[in-house]
Motif scaffolding. Structure first.
Motif, mmCIF file in Angstrom:
data_model
loop_
_atom_site.group_PDB
_atom_site.id
_atom_site.type_symbol
_atom_site.label_atom_id
_atom_site.label_comp_id
_atom_site.label_asym_id
_atom_site.label_seq_id
_atom_site.Cartn_x
_atom_site.Cartn_y
_atom_site.Cartn_z
ATOM 1 N N HIS A 239 0.849 -1.154 0.100
ATOM 2 C CA HIS A 239 0.012 0.056 0.091
ATOM 3 C C HIS A 239 0.895 1.088 0.037
ATOM 4 O O HIS A 239 1.808 1.075 0.476
ATOM 5 N N ALA A 240 0.424 2.159 -0.665
ATOM 6 C CA ALA A 240 0.947 3.493 -0.560
ATOM 7 C C ALA A 240 1.016 4.013 0.921
ATOM 8 O O ALA A 240 0.191 3.658 1.783
ATOM 9 N N PRO A 241 2.234 4.619 1.508
ATOM 10 C CA PRO A 241 2.240 5.314 2.628
ATOM 11 C C PRO A 241 0.929 5.986 2.940
ATOM 12 O O PRO A 241 -0.004 6.691 2.120
ATOM 13 N N GLY A 242 0.495 6.049 4.247
ATOM 14 C CA GLY A 242 -0.486 6.945 4.688
ATOM 15 C C GLY A 242 -0.417 8.040 5.294
ATOM 16 O O GLY A 242 0.769 8.525 5.866
ATOM 17 N N LEU A 243 -1.719 8.722 5.771
ATOM 18 C CA LEU A 243 -1.321 10.012 6.597
ATOM 19 C C LEU A 243 -2.010 9.824 7.845
ATOM 20 O O LEU A 243 -2.215 10.919 8.604
ATOM 21 N N GLY A 244 -2.399 8.737 8.302
ATOM 22 C CA GLY A 244 -3.400 8.385 9.568
ATOM 23 C C GLY A 244 -2.517 8.672 10.778
ATOM 24 O O GLY A 244 -3.031 8.445 11.978
ATOM 25 N N SER A 245 -1.121 8.855 10.744
ATOM 26 C CA SER A 245 -0.427 8.951 12.017
ATOM 27 C C SER A 245 0.052 10.599 12.087
ATOM 28 O O SER A 245 0.915 10.948 12.980
ATOM 29 N N VAL A 246 -0.648 11.368 11.480
ATOM 30 C CA VAL A 246 -0.277 12.893 11.572
ATOM 31 C C VAL A 246 -1.571 13.393 12.437
ATOM 32 O O VAL A 246 -2.607 13.322 12.183
ATOM 33 N N ASP A 247 -0.846 13.971 13.773
ATOM 34 C CA ASP A 247 -1.949 14.420 14.747
ATOM 35 C C ASP A 247 -1.946 16.008 14.437
ATOM 36 O O ASP A 247 -1.581 16.784 15.047
ATOM 37 N N ALA A 248 -2.772 16.176 13.431
ATOM 38 C CA ALA A 248 -3.098 17.477 13.006
ATOM 39 C C ALA A 248 -4.182 18.181 13.757
ATOM 40 O O ALA A 248 -5.320 17.523 14.105
ATOM 41 N N SER A 249 -4.173 19.423 13.821
ATOM 42 C CA SER A 249 -5.290 20.315 14.391
ATOM 43 C C SER A 249 -6.262 20.442 13.226
ATOM 44 O O SER A 249 -5.665 20.668 12.011
ATOM 45 N N VAL A 250 -7.421 20.477 13.458
ATOM 46 C CA VAL A 250 -8.379 20.326 12.540
ATOM 47 C C VAL A 250 -9.669 21.638 12.746
ATOM 48 O O VAL A 250 -10.114 21.554 13.888
#
Length: 443
Positions: A239-250
């Protein structure tokens, strides 16, 4: 902290018992798979057995008992929920809160907060039993509705129709969400500081326009940290790398339209802020000194509608702009770049009440266009993917508060195809199928 919360809740109940209005309620949910196939190719290879199924947002067997109490003046009260879940990891817990309302415009709560100023609650299906994939509700970086397991909250209604809510989490395990419910922070290894916890403060302001709908602005705080130090290890990844581990403010900007009878529409736009720091250093030989991670912007439209015996729920979601860049890898000027493809998802759930029972179908589709990775002179393109799921089902009310479900689910199962190393990220389209059944009882 949790012990103090429990003591405070018990004191609230003990002081309220002599003069309070006490109410009880709860639910029982059970869901199972009777027949299941994971052959990815045909209907001939399947397992016939009766096993618990951990689908949707709940476990296979779940019980909840709610107890609430309030004094005669409606200025002080408390709430407890006892949870028991089995099937998969067993889970037994108690959620509690106490509240005080010194003025009609101010309410202070200590403990669990759920669904404050919640115009997002457009239900797409009963996911306690039907294992939907939520393709049409992927704009969900802010925890569903508005939930903090343990925190300090203040609710304000300074003027008519205006509601303001602010929440500060008071422990780390259930509150520090990375685009969902799971957190990389753990108490055991001491990697969650007080600063990390308080950076996850949440707030919402909602204004109701009488006869039209409700506008909202929500902020869900994050540290800006990236927890996965192996994001750029792409050479053997399927799988392509993911962005689920980015603890972003939203930030979430949304509007719920309720002007028409039997129709509810909700549109939301979510804008994550850039992540810039590593939670932990990646393993040797990698030594990135800089990262810029952008969780995708998300747009989501959801709807509930009804006409006579016909009911409809649906959602359309889109995510775009997801990417990250890691600079100075291995002590030189190498730069790793990842660009996430555009993601479009649909969830549709029409249902018709025939009288003796209700028939319906949950149909879902997700298109993920090509993801791209580059590192120096190397460029990889991950093939686009199409995921889908279809669940025709029947539903019957068997007694007051009780509902039985039975369905047939068939869903995509993508597997890596055999191809050349330069083009190894193509997919073979297979499928899984199963027969889910379940019982829900509310009291």
């Amino acid at each position: 902290m949790k012990r103090f919360l429990l003591i405070a809740s018990l004191l609230a109940f003990s002081s309220a018992l002599t003069f309070a209005d006490i109410s009880l309620g709860g639910s029982l949910v059970g869901n199972w798979i009777v027949v299941e196939s994971t052959s990815s190719s045909d209907f001939d290879d399947f397992n016939t057995y009766f096993r618990p199924y951990n689908g949707g947002l709940s476990s296979s067997v779940r019980g909840r008992l709610n107890v609430s109490a309030v004094n005669n003046e409606n200025t002080f009260g408390g709430w407890m929920q006892f949870r028991a879940q089995a099937g998969g990891p067993a889970d037994f817990r108690m959620l509690t809160s106490v509240w005080w309302q010194p003025l009609s415009s101010i309410k202070v709560t200590y403990g669990y907060m759920w669904a404050g100023a919640n115009p997002i609650g457009v239900v797409l299906t009963d996911d306690d039993v039907l294992a939907m994939r939520f393709y049409g509700r992927s704009a969900n970086y802010i925890p569903w509705a508005y939930e903090i397991m343990s925190g300090a909250h203040i609710e304000l209604t300074p003027i008519e129709n205006l509601y303001i809510l602010g929440s500060v989490p008071l422990d780390n395990s259930p509150n520090l969400s990375y685009n969902g419910w799971n957190s990389p922070y753990t108490v055991a290894n001491g990697d969650a500081t007080a600063e990390d916890i308080f950076k996850h403060t949440m707030a919402r302001a909602a204004y109701t326009i009488p006869g039209v709908g409700t506008a909202r602005l929500t902020f869900a705080g994050g540290t800006g940290n990236v927890s996965d130090g192996s994001l750029f290890e792409y050479t053997s990844a399927v799988h392509a790398p993911g962005l689920g581990s980015v603890d972003a403010s939203v930030f979430d900007i949304g509007f719920t339209y309720t002007a028409l009878e039997n129709l509810k529409l909700d549109i939301g736009f979510e804008f994550p802020l850039q992540g810039n720091d590593w939670l932990k250093a990646p393993p040797p030989p990698y030594s990135p000194s800089d990262i810029k991670a952008h969780v995708p912007v998300a747009v989501n439209l959801r709807a509930n509608a009804s006409s006579g015996a016909f009911d409809f729920a649906g959602g359309v979601s889109a995510k775009f702009g997801g990417k990250y860049t890691v600079s100075d890898i291995e002590g030189n000027d190498n730069e790793f770049k990842f660009e996430q493809g555009f993601i479009l998802g649909f969830t549709l759930n029409p249902a018709y009440d025939l009288g003796p029972l209700t028939i319906g179908v949950v149909g879902e589709l997700e298109l993920n266009t090509k993801d791209k990775v580059s590192f120096g002179d190397i460029d990889y393109t991950y093939d686009s993917r199409v995921n889908w799921s279809v669940i025709p089902y029947v539903q019957k009310n068997v007694f007051s508060g009780g509902t039985v479900y039975a369905g047939f689910q068939i869903a995509s199962n993508l597997t890596k195809s055999d191809s050349s190393p330069a083009d190894k990220f193509e997919w073979d389209q297979g499928f899984d199928w199963s027969i889910p059944v379940g019982l829900i009882y509310y009291f």
